[in-house]
Design a protein around this motif. Structure first.
Motif, mmCIF file in Angstrom:
data_model
loop_
_atom_site.group_PDB
_atom_site.id
_atom_site.type_symbol
_atom_site.label_atom_id
_atom_site.label_comp_id
_atom_site.label_asym_id
_atom_site.label_seq_id
_atom_site.Cartn_x
_atom_site.Cartn_y
_atom_site.Cartn_z
ATOM 1 N N LEU A 11 0.829 -1.203 0.000
ATOM 2 C CA LEU A 11 0.000 0.000 0.000
ATOM 3 C C LEU A 11 0.866 1.257 0.000
ATOM 4 O O LEU A 11 0.569 2.243 -0.691
ATOM 5 N N ILE A 12 1.941 1.236 0.782
ATOM 6 C CA ILE A 12 2.841 2.389 0.843
ATOM 7 C C ILE A 12 3.553 2.579 -0.489
ATOM 8 O O ILE A 12 3.675 3.688 -0.992
ATOM 9 N N ILE A 13 4.010 1.455 -1.061
ATOM 10 C CA ILE A 13 4.695 1.533 -2.351
ATOM 11 C C ILE A 13 3.756 2.106 -3.414
ATOM 12 O O ILE A 13 4.149 2.975 -4.204
ATOM 13 N N LYS A 14 2.506 1.624 -3.433
ATOM 14 C CA LYS A 14 1.527 2.112 -4.404
ATOM 15 C C LYS A 14 1.260 3.595 -4.212
ATOM 16 O O LYS A 14 1.188 4.366 -5.178
ATOM 17 N N ARG A 15 1.139 4.008 -2.942
ATOM 18 C CA ARG A 15 0.884 5.421 -2.649
ATOM 19 C C ARG A 15 2.018 6.301 -3.138
ATOM 20 O O ARG A 15 1.801 7.337 -3.780
ATOM 21 N N LYS A 20 4.105 10.117 -7.218
ATOM 22 C CA LYS A 20 5.185 10.610 -8.080
ATOM 23 C C LYS A 20 4.729 10.720 -9.530
ATOM 24 O O LYS A 20 4.942 11.731 -10.181
ATOM 25 N N VAL A 21 4.117 9.646 -10.065
ATOM 26 C CA VAL A 21 3.787 9.641 -11.497
ATOM 27 C C VAL A 21 2.636 10.590 -11.827
ATOM 28 O O VAL A 21 2.475 10.983 -12.991
ATOM 29 N N ARG A 22 1.821 10.965 -10.829
ATOM 30 C CA ARG A 22 0.727 11.907 -11.070
ATOM 31 C C ARG A 22 1.151 13.351 -10.860
ATOM 32 O O ARG A 22 0.373 14.272 -11.152
ATOM 33 N N ASN A 23 2.357 13.542 -10.360
ATOM 34 C CA ASN A 23 2.859 14.892 -10.133
ATOM 35 C C ASN A 23 3.061 15.613 -11.464
ATOM 36 O O ASN A 23 3.565 15.044 -12.422
#
Length: 452
Positions: A11-15, A20-23
């Motif tokens: 969950l942390i990795i996904k978050r 990052k990729v949506r920034n």
């Protein structure tokens, strides 16, 4: 019941990955970077072509009889002869015609005196390349004259001065030439340099992400339901996955864009390598294909590049890339947790970058001269430098003439051990520092936190 670490970590990795990729800056740089990279390559190729096409014109006023016919037109320099005019008029003509310079050779009783009195007049200081070419012309003529004085003919001296180059071969009969070790080290160094840049760029991302969450006090809410170690590890892995995603997009899109640019704009990228093209994989028999010694050497170099164990090199690159990044990003995360703002990180950044810089510079010098020397071996085993230096040695292969298998395995083993140890130490700093505010930490305090 509290969820296990294996349940929370994804969950942390996904978050972290999605954050990052949506920034917006991540998306913009992902799109713009391939365009900028390809544009820079095309610009360099274009400027190189223009630079090579530019010719310098030098006026020559030769009042002696010793150097007539020696100044011949080359690809980069043209010579215009002035005759039966004064030096001042030759200078004025050179300036009015926009020539690069004027070479004046006064009359003299001997060639030595005429050469010593010669001057090259230019508007500004000429480059070393220009002066060396002119000096070479004078030197050749002076040498011939001195040989005549000694009673030695030009042909006799040419036989004496003829250069010698020793023949090189491996024990299995394969021809080799000088510079192969440097070539292989350069190829491996390119992989190592990519690792260094990735560590510096994306390790900084991890550090800034930790600082942002710490200063916004979001971290206080997050660690109420998760352990600091899990959070740190999730940040490192999530950010690295985002970086790898961006890196892959860059490689694919830049390759496609470069191919289309070369195809439609008809730009010759061989200008970047001086117009020399290397042969293809089918050219393996050097003795049959080489028409001249120079072509033979080019074929040998091409064959060495083809014979580099690319599968081993790429596989090792992935291993050293992952382990090296995990080690350094753990340190970056610990620093981010210890400070309140990015300005305070400056005192800790240099000690992190120093091993990477040493690996690049010391690695190049040591691997170039002796890839199996104690310095090269030592730096390829030391965990903080091995991701770069070992990759410089691996193009030579494994086993005879390459890296001994035990050194490769030892290097990876030490790297894994260092990763576990550094992550454990970094988690201690992270656990304490993540909730510390308003105080600039010192090295002494960081060592004290390790005891908690």
């Amino acid at each position: 019941m509290e969820r296990s670490i294996m349940d929370k970590l994804p969950l942390i990795i996904k978050r972290e990955y999605l954050a990052k990729v949506r920034n917006k800056s991540f998306i913009i740089m992902t799109i713009l970077s391939p365009i900028l990279i390809v544009g820079m390559i095309l610009l360099v190729a274009y400027l190189t072509k223009i630079n090579d096409n530019e010719k310098r014109i030098i006026g020559v006023l030769d009042e002696s009889t010793f150097f007539s016919g020696q100044f011949k037109i080359t690809e980069s320099t043209s010579y215009v002869q002035f005759q039966n005019i004064s030096l001042q008029k030759a200078k004025d003509s050179t300036l009015s015609l926009g020539y690069f310079g004027l070479l004046h050779i006064p009359a003299g009783p001997t060639m030595e005196e005429a050469a010593n009195a010669a001057y090259l007049f230019t508007i500004e200081n000429p480059s070393t390349l220009v002066t060396e070419r002119l000096e070479r012309i004078f030197q050749n003529q002076l040498r011939q004259e001195r040989l005549k004085g000694l009673g030695i003919s030009t042909d006799q001296f040419s036989n004496v001065e003829k250069a010698y180059s020793i023949n090189l071969s491996t024990f299995d009969g394969q021809r080799s030439i000088k510079g192969i070790n440097e070539l292989k080290a350069f190829v491996g160094g390119a992989f190592g340099y990519a690792i260094m840049m990735f560590i510096i760029i994306y390790g900084g991302f991890v550090m800034r992400s930790v600082i942002e969450e710490k200063t916004s006090r979001i971290i206080e809410v997050i660690i109420s339901s998760i352990k600091p170690f899990q959070l740190m590890l999730g940040k490192i892995i999530g950010t690295s996955l985002a970086g790898i995603t961006q890196f892959v997009i860059w490689i694919v899109s830049a390759s496609i864009l470069l191919f289309l640019s070369v195809a439609f704009l008809e730009i010759d990228l061989s200008e970047l390598s001086g117009g020399t093209s290397l042969p293809g994989p089918g050219m393996n028999n050097v003795s049959q294909l080489s028409a001249t010694p120079m072509e033979g050497e080019i074929l040998v170099y091409a064959k060495e590049i083809i014979n580099i164990p690319w599968a081993l090199l790429i596989g090792s690159f992935l291993v050293y890339f992952i382990l090296g990044y995990l080690i350094y990003s753990s340190i970056y995360a610990a620093i981010g947790a210890a400070v309140d703002n990015e300005t305070d990180t400056q005192q800790f950044i240099f000690p992190i970058i120093l091993p990477l810089m040493l690996a690049i510079y010391v690695g190049f010098f040591s691997v170039f001269s002796n890839p199996h020397g104690p310095i090269a071996v030592g730096f390829s085993l030391f965990p903080l430098t091995s991701p770069i230096v070992m990759l410089m040695r691996l193009p030579g292969g494994i086993g005879d003439g390459g890296v001994p298998l035990w050194q490769l395995l030892t290097s990876i083993g030490l790297l894994i051990g260092a990763f576990l140890g550094i992550v454990w130490l970094a988690s201690k700093i992270y656990r304490v520092g993540i909730l510390m505010y308003g105080k600039r930490p010192t090295y002494k305090e960081l060592f004290r936190w390790l005891k908690y």
